[in-house]
Design a protein around this motif. Structure first.
Motif, PDB file in Angstrom:
ATOM      1  N   PRO A  62       0.805  -1.224   0.000  1.00 23.00           N
ATOM      2  CA  PRO A  62       0.000   0.000   0.000  1.00 23.00           C
ATOM      3  C   PRO A  62       0.839   1.276   0.000  1.00 23.00           C
ATOM      4  CG  PRO A  62      -0.265  -1.185   2.073  1.00 23.00           C
ATOM      5  CD  PRO A  62       0.576  -2.037   1.176  1.00 23.00           C
ATOM      6  N   GLY A  63       2.095   1.168   0.410  1.00 19.17           N
ATOM      7  CA  GLY A  63       2.971   2.341   0.368  1.00 19.17           C
ATOM      8  C   GLY A  63       3.449   2.674  -1.025  1.00 19.17           C
ATOM      9  N   SER A  64       3.354   1.709  -1.939  1.00 21.63           N
ATOM     10  CA  SER A  64       3.822   1.957  -3.304  1.00 21.63           C
ATOM     11  C   SER A  64       2.682   2.141  -4.301  1.00 21.63           C
ATOM     12  CB  SER A  64       4.727   0.813  -3.775  1.00 21.63           C
ATOM     13  OG  SER A  64       3.987  -0.384  -3.859  1.00 21.63           O
ATOM     14  N   GLU A  65       1.457   1.874  -3.871  1.00 22.07           N
ATOM     15  CA  GLU A  65       0.283   2.061  -4.729  1.00 22.07           C
ATOM     16  C   GLU A  65      -0.290   3.466  -4.507  1.00 22.07           C
ATOM     17  OE1 GLU A  65      -1.435  -0.240  -6.919  1.00 22.07           O
ATOM     18  OE2 GLU A  65       0.551  -1.138  -6.799  1.00 22.07           O
ATOM     19  N   THR A  66      -0.816   4.070  -5.565  1.00 21.62           N
ATOM     20  CA  THR A  66      -1.333   5.435  -5.464  1.00 21.62           C
ATOM     21  C   THR A  66      -2.857   5.479  -5.415  1.00 21.62           C
ATOM     22  OG1 THR A  66      -1.475   5.737  -7.853  1.00 21.62           O
ATOM     23  CG2 THR A  66       0.630   6.335  -6.783  1.00 21.62           C
ATOM     24  N   ALA A  67      -3.357   6.613  -4.957  1.00 21.63           N
ATOM     25  CA  ALA A  67      -4.804   6.841  -4.924  1.00 21.63           C
ATOM     26  C   ALA A  67      -5.393   6.696  -6.319  1.00 21.63           C
ATOM     27  CB  ALA A  67      -5.106   8.216  -4.353  1.00 21.63           C
ATOM     28  N   ALA A  68      -4.733   7.259  -7.310  1.00 23.73           N
ATOM     29  CA  ALA A  68      -5.253   7.223  -8.683  1.00 23.73           C
ATOM     30  C   ALA A  68      -5.401   5.802  -9.208  1.00 23.73           C
ATOM     31  CB  ALA A  68      -4.352   8.023  -9.615  1.00 23.73           C
ATOM     32  N   ALA A  69      -4.538   4.907  -8.772  1.00 20.50           N
ATOM     33  CA  ALA A  69      -4.582   3.521  -9.254  1.00 20.50           C
ATOM     34  C   ALA A  69      -5.799   2.765  -8.740  1.00 20.50           C
ATOM     35  CB  ALA A  69      -3.306   2.791  -8.866  1.00 20.50           C
ATOM     36  N   HIS A  70      -6.421   3.265  -7.674  1.00 18.09           N
ATOM     37  CA  HIS A  70      -7.533   2.533  -7.061  1.00 18.09           C
ATOM     38  C   HIS A  70      -8.814   3.347  -6.930  1.00 18.09           C
ATOM     39  CE1 HIS A  70      -5.059  -0.950  -6.208  1.00 18.09           C
ATOM     40  NE2 HIS A  70      -4.101  -0.086  -5.952  1.00 18.09           N
ATOM     41  N   ALA A  71      -8.789   4.572  -7.360  1.00 18.84           N
ATOM     42  CA  ALA A  71      -9.966   5.444  -7.261  1.00 18.84           C
ATOM     43  C   ALA A  71     -10.930   5.179  -8.412  1.00 18.84           C
ATOM     44  CB  ALA A  71      -9.543   6.907  -7.284  1.00 18.84           C
ATOM     45  N   ALA A  72     -12.200   5.398  -8.136  1.00 13.32           N
ATOM     46  CA  ALA A  72     -13.201   5.390  -9.209  1.00 13.32           C
ATOM     47  C   ALA A  72     -13.004   6.668 -10.007  1.00 13.32           C
ATOM     48  CB  ALA A  72     -14.596   5.339  -8.615  1.00 13.32           C
ATOM     49  N   THR A  73     -12.875   6.536 -11.301  1.00 14.74           N
ATOM     50  CA  THR A  73     -12.629   7.719 -12.127  1.00 14.74           C
ATOM     51  C   THR A  73     -13.883   8.218 -12.834  1.00 14.74           C
ATOM     52  OG1 THR A  73     -11.912   6.293 -13.948  1.00 14.74           O
ATOM     53  CG2 THR A  73     -10.203   7.185 -12.488  1.00 14.74           C
ATOM     54  N   ARG A  74     -14.896   7.396 -12.868  1.00 14.54           N
ATOM     55  CA  ARG A  74     -16.188   7.832 -13.428  1.00 14.54           C
ATOM     56  C   ARG A  74     -17.011   8.375 -12.260  1.00 14.54           C
ATOM     57  NH1 ARG A  74     -21.057   4.700 -14.774  1.00 14.54           N
ATOM     58  NH2 ARG A  74     -22.350   6.179 -15.878  1.00 14.54           N
ATOM     59  N   VAL A  75     -16.752   9.615 -11.926  1.00 22.36           N
ATOM     60  CA  VAL A  75     -17.325  10.201 -10.724  1.00 22.36           C
ATOM     61  C   VAL A  75     -18.672  10.832 -11.037  1.00 22.36           C
ATOM     62  CG1 VAL A  75     -16.979  11.863  -8.866  1.00 22.36           C
ATOM     63  CG2 VAL A  75     -15.025  10.666  -9.835  1.00 22.36           C
ATOM     64  N   ARG A  76     -19.669  10.347 -10.346  1.00 29.28           N
ATOM     65  CA  ARG A  76     -20.980  10.982 -10.403  1.00 29.28           C
ATOM     66  C   ARG A  76     -20.964  12.106  -9.386  1.00 29.28           C
ATOM     67  NH1 ARG A  76     -21.804   5.377 -10.816  1.00 29.28           N
ATOM     68  NH2 ARG A  76     -23.085   4.788 -12.580  1.00 29.28           N
ATOM     69  N   THR A  77     -21.727  13.150  -9.647  1.00 27.94           N
ATOM     70  CA  THR A  77     -21.787  14.272  -8.725  1.00 27.94           C
ATOM     71  C   THR A  77     -23.241  14.687  -8.516  1.00 27.94           C
ATOM     72  OG1 THR A  77     -21.572  15.903 -10.502  1.00 27.94           O
ATOM     73  CG2 THR A  77     -19.529  15.173  -9.440  1.00 27.94           C
ATOM     74  N   ALA A  78     -23.450  15.497  -7.499  1.00 29.45           N
ATOM     75  CA  ALA A  78     -24.759  16.105  -7.242  1.00 29.45           C
ATOM     76  C   ALA A  78     -24.568  17.608  -7.332  1.00 29.45           C
ATOM     77  CB  ALA A  78     -25.260  15.726  -5.852  1.00 29.45           C
ATOM     78  N   SER A  79     -25.641  18.310  -7.650  1.00 30.31           N
ATOM     79  CA  SER A  79     -25.569  19.769  -7.662  1.00 30.31           C
ATOM     80  C   SER A  79     -26.362  20.315  -6.486  1.00 30.31           C
ATOM     81  CB  SER A  79     -26.094  20.339  -8.974  1.00 30.31           C
ATOM     82  OG  SER A  79     -27.474  20.102  -9.093  1.00 30.31           O
ATOM     83  N   LEU A  80     -26.048  21.524  -6.102  1.00 27.40           N
ATOM     84  CA  LEU A  80     -26.669  22.144  -4.933  1.00 27.40           C
ATOM     85  C   LEU A  80     -28.185  22.193  -5.013  1.00 27.40           C
ATOM     86  CD1 LEU A  80     -24.222  25.119  -4.306  1.00 27.40           C
ATOM     87  CD2 LEU A  80     -24.459  23.028  -2.953  1.00 27.40           C
ATOM     88  N   ASP A  81     -28.729  22.378  -6.206  1.00 25.60           N
ATOM     89  CA  ASP A  81     -30.171  22.561  -6.345  1.00 25.60           C
ATOM     90  C   ASP A  81     -30.929  21.292  -6.702  1.00 25.60           C
ATOM     91  OD1 ASP A  81     -30.147  25.282  -5.647  1.00 25.60           O
ATOM     92  OD2 ASP A  81     -29.436  25.794  -7.650  1.00 25.60           O
ATOM     93  N   GLU A  82     -30.276  20.140  -6.602  1.00 25.33           N
ATOM     94  CA  GLU A  82     -30.977  18.881  -6.818  1.00 25.33           C
ATOM     95  C   GLU A  82     -31.767  18.493  -5.581  1.00 25.33           C
ATOM     96  OE1 GLU A  82     -29.400  15.434  -9.209  1.00 25.33           O
ATOM     97  OE2 GLU A  82     -27.551  16.499  -8.695  1.00 25.33           O
ATOM     98  N   ASP A  83     -32.861  17.797  -5.804  1.00 30.23           N
ATOM     99  CA  ASP A  83     -33.676  17.297  -4.709  1.00 30.23           C
ATOM    100  C   ASP A  83     -32.963  16.116  -4.054  1.00 30.23           C
ATOM    101  OD1 ASP A  83     -36.523  17.294  -3.444  1.00 30.23           O
ATOM    102  OD2 ASP A  83     -36.059  15.199  -3.904  1.00 30.23           O
ATOM    103  N   SER A  84     -32.958  16.090  -2.731  1.00 25.72           N
ATOM    104  CA  SER A  84     -32.251  15.041  -1.998  1.00 25.72           C
ATOM    105  C   SER A  84     -32.795  13.643  -2.308  1.00 25.72           C
ATOM    106  CB  SER A  84     -32.303  15.316  -0.493  1.00 25.72           C
ATOM    107  OG  SER A  84     -33.633  15.371  -0.042  1.00 25.72           O
ATOM    108  N   GLN A  85     -34.097  13.518  -2.546  1.00 28.95           N
ATOM    109  CA  GLN A  85     -34.655  12.204  -2.869  1.00 28.95           C
ATOM    110  C   GLN A  85     -34.165  11.714  -4.224  1.00 28.95           C
ATOM    111  OE1 GLN A  85     -38.915  12.415  -2.349  1.00 28.95           O
ATOM    112  NE2 GLN A  85     -38.738  12.181  -0.130  1.00 28.95           N
ATOM    113  N   ASP A  86     -34.032  12.624  -5.182  1.00 29.18           N
ATOM    114  CA  ASP A  86     -33.499  12.239  -6.494  1.00 29.18           C
ATOM    115  C   ASP A  86     -32.049  11.771  -6.381  1.00 29.18           C
ATOM    116  OD1 ASP A  86     -35.919  12.941  -7.637  1.00 29.18           O
ATOM    117  OD2 ASP A  86     -35.231  14.929  -8.270  1.00 29.18           O
TER     118      ASP A  86
END
Length: 124
Positions: A62-86
């Motif tokens: 784990p000391g030689s592996e990077t965050a980028a090598a194991h992170a999800a790169t297809r990142v979904r996001t939310a916007s401030l004005d979206e409804d929390s239920q959606d």
């Protein structure tokens, strides 16, 4: 309720080239289950506790592996004005627990399934 009323306004993150040991330490220090992964100023991914467990199970140092090598790169996001239920529905369908929140395409915080569940409990 809108996400702007629920999300956490602090977005904890790490650099894409940080070793997994440092990523794990930051998560533990900040008591969070995910970190945004940044390549410079750009949101390049999201790394979670689950990603760390998978990386450790795969056996690399784990000391030689990077965050980028194991992170999800297809990142979904939310916007401030979206409804929390959606947003909650989208997270359930995708099987994810954390979403970066954006304002005009710029990351400004994070919302977790726990935040949305608390909203349901407190408002119901």
């Amino acid at each position: 309720m809108l996400i702007r009323n629920v999300y956490r306004t602090t977005l904890f993150g790490c650099r894409a080239d940080e070793p997994l040991t440092e990523v794990a330490r930051q998560m533990a220090d900040k008591d969070v289950g995910s970190l945004a992964v940044f390549d410079g100023e750009e949101l390049a991914g999201l790394i979670t506790e689950r990603d760390l467990v998978r990386a450790l199970a795969a056996g690399p140092d784990p000391g030689s592996e990077t965050a980028a090598a194991h992170a999800a790169t297809r990142v979904r996001t939310a916007s401030l004005d979206e409804d929390s239920q959606d947003v909650a529905q989208r997270m359930l369908e995708a099987g994810i627990r954390h979403l970066p929140v954006e304002d005009g395409g710029r990351p400004v915080g994070m919302v977790s399934m726990r935040d949305l569940l608390a909203l349901e409990v407190w408002s119901g």
